[in-house]
Design a protein around this motif. Structure first.
Motif, PDB file in Angstrom:
ATOM      1  N   ASP A  50     -37.619   3.801  -6.362  1.00  0.00           N
ATOM      2  CA  ASP A  50     -37.268   2.851  -7.415  1.00  0.00           C
ATOM      3  C   ASP A  50     -38.509   2.561  -8.263  1.00  0.00           C
ATOM      4  O   ASP A  50     -39.326   1.704  -7.938  1.00  0.00           O
ATOM      5  N   THR A  51     -38.660   3.310  -9.352  1.00  0.00           N
ATOM      6  CA  THR A  51     -39.798   3.164 -10.255  1.00  0.00           C
ATOM      7  C   THR A  51     -39.284   3.054 -11.693  1.00  0.00           C
ATOM      8  O   THR A  51     -38.098   3.276 -11.952  1.00  0.00           O
ATOM      9  N   PRO A  52     -40.156   2.737 -12.643  1.00  0.00           N
ATOM     10  CA  PRO A  52     -39.718   2.718 -14.044  1.00  0.00           C
ATOM     11  C   PRO A  52     -39.107   4.044 -14.499  1.00  0.00           C
ATOM     12  O   PRO A  52     -38.251   4.063 -15.390  1.00  0.00           O
ATOM     13  N   VAL A  81     -35.311   3.902 -13.621  1.00  0.00           N
ATOM     14  CA  VAL A  81     -34.701   2.598 -13.855  1.00  0.00           C
ATOM     15  C   VAL A  81     -33.218   2.697 -14.200  1.00  0.00           C
ATOM     16  O   VAL A  81     -32.435   1.781 -13.905  1.00  0.00           O
ATOM     17  N   HIS A  82     -32.777   3.800 -14.794  1.00  0.00           N
ATOM     18  CA  HIS A  82     -31.383   3.914 -15.241  1.00  0.00           C
ATOM     19  C   HIS A  82     -30.455   4.475 -14.160  1.00  0.00           C
ATOM     20  O   HIS A  82     -29.259   4.625 -14.394  1.00  0.00           O
TER      21      HIS A  82
END
Length: 245
Positions: A185-187, A190-191
């Motif tokens: 779970d990282t930028p 994000v989607h």
């Protein structure tokens, strides 16, 4: 006190990993594209106990500058002990399917620029008869799947290259650590819809820290991805073709 060269230093996983090494009082030469984020990270690492921290704003795709980068990092830090390659992009599979240019751009960032860095690191560490080379690859490289086979192909290239490099450098006392995260779970993700098998950067970073310290050859993180990918790799092709993976 170890001297680290970190490429893609502002990625979520790289930042979390450096915080562990900062608590050991280690030194860092960081490379990323965003000067403001590098400056903030430099302050954070010093507050956490890091020794010397320096940085350089550079795009890792500028392979013609890689040799100069290594020289500058070594001169600034008084040598190099570890390199962690953590830059990359999550390819848009649909776009890559429609455009060779998109595919090539993905390969250049996720594979070819990494191979350039690995070649230089290998030659430098082989000459000094010590050092650790670590790369954040991916479980996606273990088998081509319709959902991300361009990204997976880049990671497979990196992983195979590292296998050969490890075999070559073993007699020189140089460790080559291939880090294969699963869903994190990282930028960059994000989607994506998250589930219980998604990990946080902090937990992945702890595994990376231990893998580098203990010079582990391959690190699946979290640990259960080793067994997930073992199953996926051994699904018979007639069945695999019918799956939506």
């Amino acid at each position: 006190m170890r001297k680290h060269l970190i490429i893609g230093a502002t990625s979520a996983i790289a930042q979390a990993t450096m915080r562990h090494f900062a608590q050991d009082g280690d030194d860092f030469f960081m490379v990323a594209r965003n000067a403001e984020r590098l400056s903030a990270l430099e302050t954070d690492l010093k507050h956490r106990g890091a020794g010397r921290v320096a940085s350089l704003v550079m795009d890792a795709n500028q392979v013609e500058k890689h040799a100069q980068l290594f020289d500058q990092a070594a001169d600034t830090m008084g040598g190099l002990d570890h390199i962690l390659v953590a830059h990359g992009v999550l390819s848009e599979q649909t776009a890559c399917q429609q455009s060779y240019e998109e595919t090539l751009a993905s390969l250049e960032t996720n594979a070819l620029s990494v191979l350039s860095l690995l070649t230089l690191a290998a030659n430098r560490f082989e000459a000094q008869q010590t050092g650790t080379i670590a790369v954040i690859s991916s479980v996606a490289g273990d088998r081509g799947r319709q959902s991300n086979y361009v990204y997976g192909s880049a990671k497979a290239l990196v992983s195979t290259f590292m296998d050969g490099l490890r075999n070559r450098l073993h007699k020189s006392g140089v460790a080559v650590v291939n880090i294969k995260p699963g869903f994190v779970d990282t930028p960059m993700t994000v989607h994506y819809e998250k589930s219980m098998i998604w990990a946080q950067p902090e937990s992945v970073a702890k595994d990376i820290y231990q893998a580098i310290r203990h010079k582990k050859s391959v690190c699946y993180t979290p640990w259960f991805w080793r067994w997930i990918m073992l199953i996926i790799r051994h699904i018979p092709e007639p069945i695999f073709k019918r799956l939506s993976l």
